[in-house]
Design an enzyme around this catalytic site. Sequence first.
Site, PDB file in Angstrom:
ATOM      1  N   ASP A  83      -6.472  -6.528   4.291  1.00 27.83           N
ATOM      2  CA  ASP A  83      -5.916  -5.172   4.336  1.00 27.83           C
ATOM      3  C   ASP A  83      -5.902  -4.636   5.760  1.00 27.83           C
ATOM      4  O   ASP A  83      -6.962  -4.393   6.344  1.00 27.83           O
ATOM      5  CB  ASP A  83      -6.768  -4.276   3.421  1.00 27.83           C
ATOM      6  CG  ASP A  83      -6.159  -2.903   3.219  1.00 27.83           C
ATOM      7  OD1 ASP A  83      -5.029  -2.658   3.688  1.00 27.83           O
ATOM      8  OD2 ASP A  83      -6.827  -2.077   2.572  1.00 27.83           O
ATOM      9  N   MET A 100     -12.206   4.399  -0.242  1.00 24.86           N
ATOM     10  CA  MET A 100     -12.855   4.605   1.064  1.00 24.86           C
ATOM     11  C   MET A 100     -13.573   5.950   0.977  1.00 24.86           C
ATOM     12  O   MET A 100     -13.191   6.931   1.609  1.00 24.86           O
ATOM     13  CB  MET A 100     -11.797   4.575   2.174  1.00 24.86           C
ATOM     14  CG  MET A 100     -11.318   3.156   2.465  1.00 24.86           C
ATOM     15  SD  MET A 100      -9.720   3.105   3.281  1.00 24.86           S
ATOM     16  CE  MET A 100      -8.669   3.142   1.833  1.00 24.86           C
ATOM     17  N   ASP A 152      -4.864   3.630  -1.798  1.00 20.20           N
ATOM     18  CA  ASP A 152      -5.942   3.951  -0.858  1.00 20.20           C
ATOM     19  C   ASP A 152      -6.466   5.362  -1.069  1.00 20.20           C
ATOM     20  O   ASP A 152      -5.769   6.341  -0.801  1.00 20.20           O
ATOM     21  CB  ASP A 152      -5.415   3.826   0.576  1.00 20.20           C
ATOM     22  CG  ASP A 152      -5.154   2.381   0.967  1.00 20.20           C
ATOM     23  OD1 ASP A 152      -6.075   1.560   0.833  1.00 20.20           O
ATOM     24  OD2 ASP A 152      -4.025   2.079   1.391  1.00 20.20           O
ATOM     25  N   HIS A 173      -8.459   1.054  -3.843  1.00 13.88           N
ATOM     26  CA  HIS A 173      -9.367   0.827  -2.718  1.00 13.88           C
ATOM     27  C   HIS A 173     -10.026   2.151  -2.360  1.00 13.88           C
ATOM     28  O   HIS A 173      -9.391   3.046  -1.806  1.00 13.88           O
ATOM     29  CB  HIS A 173      -8.523   0.275  -1.540  1.00 13.88           C
ATOM     30  CG  HIS A 173      -9.283   0.059  -0.279  1.00 13.88           C
ATOM     31  ND1 HIS A 173      -8.648  -0.178   0.931  1.00 13.88           N
ATOM     32  CD2 HIS A 173     -10.613   0.023  -0.009  1.00 13.88           C
ATOM     33  CE1 HIS A 173      -9.553  -0.348   1.875  1.00 13.88           C
ATOM     34  NE2 HIS A 173     -10.751  -0.214   1.340  1.00 13.88           N
ATOM     35  N   HIS A 209      -1.272  -1.271  -4.245  1.00 13.34           N
ATOM     36  CA  HIS A 209      -2.525  -1.017  -3.532  1.00 13.34           C
ATOM     37  C   HIS A 209      -2.610   0.486  -3.257  1.00 13.34           C
ATOM     38  O   HIS A 209      -1.718   1.076  -2.656  1.00 13.34           O
ATOM     39  CB  HIS A 209      -2.567  -1.823  -2.233  1.00 13.34           C
ATOM     40  CG  HIS A 209      -3.860  -1.685  -1.499  1.00 13.34           C
ATOM     41  ND1 HIS A 209      -5.000  -2.388  -1.838  1.00 13.34           N
ATOM     42  CD2 HIS A 209      -4.217  -0.893  -0.454  1.00 13.34           C
ATOM     43  CE1 HIS A 209      -5.984  -2.059  -1.023  1.00 13.34           C
ATOM     44  NE2 HIS A 209      -5.536  -1.141  -0.176  1.00 13.34           N
ATOM     45  N   GLY A 257      -8.838   3.857   7.371  1.00 14.91           N
ATOM     46  CA  GLY A 257      -8.544   5.273   7.589  1.00 14.91           C
ATOM     47  C   GLY A 257      -7.066   5.571   7.772  1.00 14.91           C
ATOM     48  O   GLY A 257      -6.605   6.647   7.410  1.00 14.91           O
ATOM     49  N   MET A 312     -11.271  -5.946   5.610  1.00 13.28           N
ATOM     50  CA  MET A 312     -10.501  -4.996   6.418  1.00 13.28           C
ATOM     51  C   MET A 312     -10.138  -5.673   7.743  1.00 13.28           C
ATOM     52  O   MET A 312     -11.020  -6.094   8.485  1.00 13.28           O
ATOM     53  CB  MET A 312     -11.317  -3.730   6.707  1.00 13.28           C
ATOM     54  CG  MET A 312     -11.497  -2.765   5.554  1.00 13.28           C
ATOM     55  SD  MET A 312      -9.999  -2.109   4.760  1.00 13.28           S
ATOM     56  CE  MET A 312      -8.991  -1.564   6.125  1.00 13.28           C
ATOM     57  N   SER A 334       0.848  -1.199   0.000  1.00 10.34           N
ATOM     58  CA  SER A 334       0.000   0.000   0.000  1.00 10.34           C
ATOM     59  C   SER A 334       0.877   1.239   0.000  1.00 10.34           C
ATOM     60  O   SER A 334       1.637   1.473   0.945  1.00 10.34           O
ATOM     61  CB  SER A 334      -0.897   0.011   1.234  1.00 10.34           C
ATOM     62  OG  SER A 334      -1.450   1.304   1.363  1.00 10.34           O
ATOM     63  N   MET A 337      -9.111   8.113   0.150  1.00  6.97           N
ATOM     64  CA  MET A 337      -9.969   8.442   1.313  1.00  6.97           C
ATOM     65  C   MET A 337     -10.543   9.845   1.143  1.00  6.97           C
ATOM     66  O   MET A 337      -9.859  10.738   0.648  1.00  6.97           O
ATOM     67  CB  MET A 337      -9.139   8.399   2.596  1.00  6.97           C
ATOM     68  CG  MET A 337      -8.431   7.077   2.827  1.00  6.97           C
ATOM     69  SD  MET A 337      -7.640   7.034   4.446  1.00  6.97           S
ATOM     70  CE  MET A 337      -6.667   5.523   4.286  1.00  6.97           C
TER      71      MET A 337
HETATM   72  C1  DX5 Z   1      -6.223   1.498   5.709  1.00  5.01           C
HETATM   73  C2  DX5 Z   1      -5.832   1.169   4.302  1.00  5.01           C
HETATM   74  C3  DX5 Z   1      -4.715   0.210   4.210  1.00  5.01           C
HETATM   75  C4  DX5 Z   1      -3.419   0.672   4.830  1.00  5.01           C
HETATM   76  C5  DX5 Z   1      -2.756  -0.535   5.403  1.00  5.01           C
HETATM   77  O1  DX5 Z   1      -7.441   2.130   5.734  1.00  5.01           O
HETATM   78  O2  DX5 Z   1      -6.912   0.622   3.581  1.00  5.01           O
HETATM   79  O3  DX5 Z   1      -4.486  -0.199   2.867  1.00  5.01           O
HETATM   80  O4  DX5 Z   1      -2.563   1.307   3.940  1.00  5.01           O
HETATM   81  O5  DX5 Z   1      -1.661  -0.130   6.130  1.00  5.01           O
HETATM   82  P1  DX5 Z   1      -0.933  -1.109   7.145  1.00  5.01           P
HETATM   83  O6  DX5 Z   1      -0.416  -2.274   6.345  1.00  5.01           O
HETATM   84  O7  DX5 Z   1       0.165  -0.261   7.711  1.00  5.01           O
HETATM   85  O8  DX5 Z   1      -1.938  -1.532   8.173  1.00  5.01           O
HETATM   86 ZN    ZN Z   2      -6.455  -0.312   1.565  1.00  6.98          ZN
END
Ligand code: DX5
Ligand code: ZN
Length: 217
Positions: A176, A69, A36, A67, A34, A143, A138, A9, A38
Amino acid sequence: MMSHLIAPSILSSDFANLQAESEMLNNSEADWFHIDVMDGVFVPNLTFGMPVIKAIKKHSNKTFDVHLMIVEPDKFIKDFKAAGADILTVHYEACNHLHRTIQAIKAEGMKTGVALNPHTNINVLEDIITDLDLVLIMSVNPGFGGQSFIENTYKKVKALKEMIVRYGSTALIEIDGGVTSKNARQLIDAGADVLVAGSFVFNSENPINTIKELKNI
Ligand code: DX5
Ligand code: ZN
């Protein structure tokens, strides 16, 4: 049997050096990027959107696993396709008409994924499981990177795997949040196909070796 996939990620990467981080991932055993997204509404944090994804795409030769969010993801499906998304994952909790959203993602020629928060039971996917390419479980509350893994995830992954087999679905299971070399093996044994890792990779001294370690676990 297919070996598991690793999706680092970029949330935990150096945002001031995204070209170098992308090149590092290109040269690693990572399977996917990956990414993210948000919106500060669905989750209590903001990251980036289409322009940044488009910029990274120029420097990457791997699958873009995006992904979302965000609330109302339907508004942006075409834009994420144009930015370079190969797989587009939306949250079950953010979609009132999930079936319609999934069809719209497919219509754009992307693979389609649905993410479930830690409190959401896998049974909510029973009526659409054969339409999905991916289910993202998840294993932290979405977040932020760097949170601790929720142990209930193993049970959930096993139940989801059973459901996928029962329905003859080809959906992959992606995990994740809080993934490390300590829980990776147990997750794969429970049925996980794809492991996302953010802080474990990017906060390590040698991310390329850390990705290799996760890939060869
Ligand atoms: C959190 C994200 C994850 C995050 C994971 O909301 O969706 O993809 O980057 O990070 P780690 O591996 O540090 O938990
Ligand atoms: Zn993610």
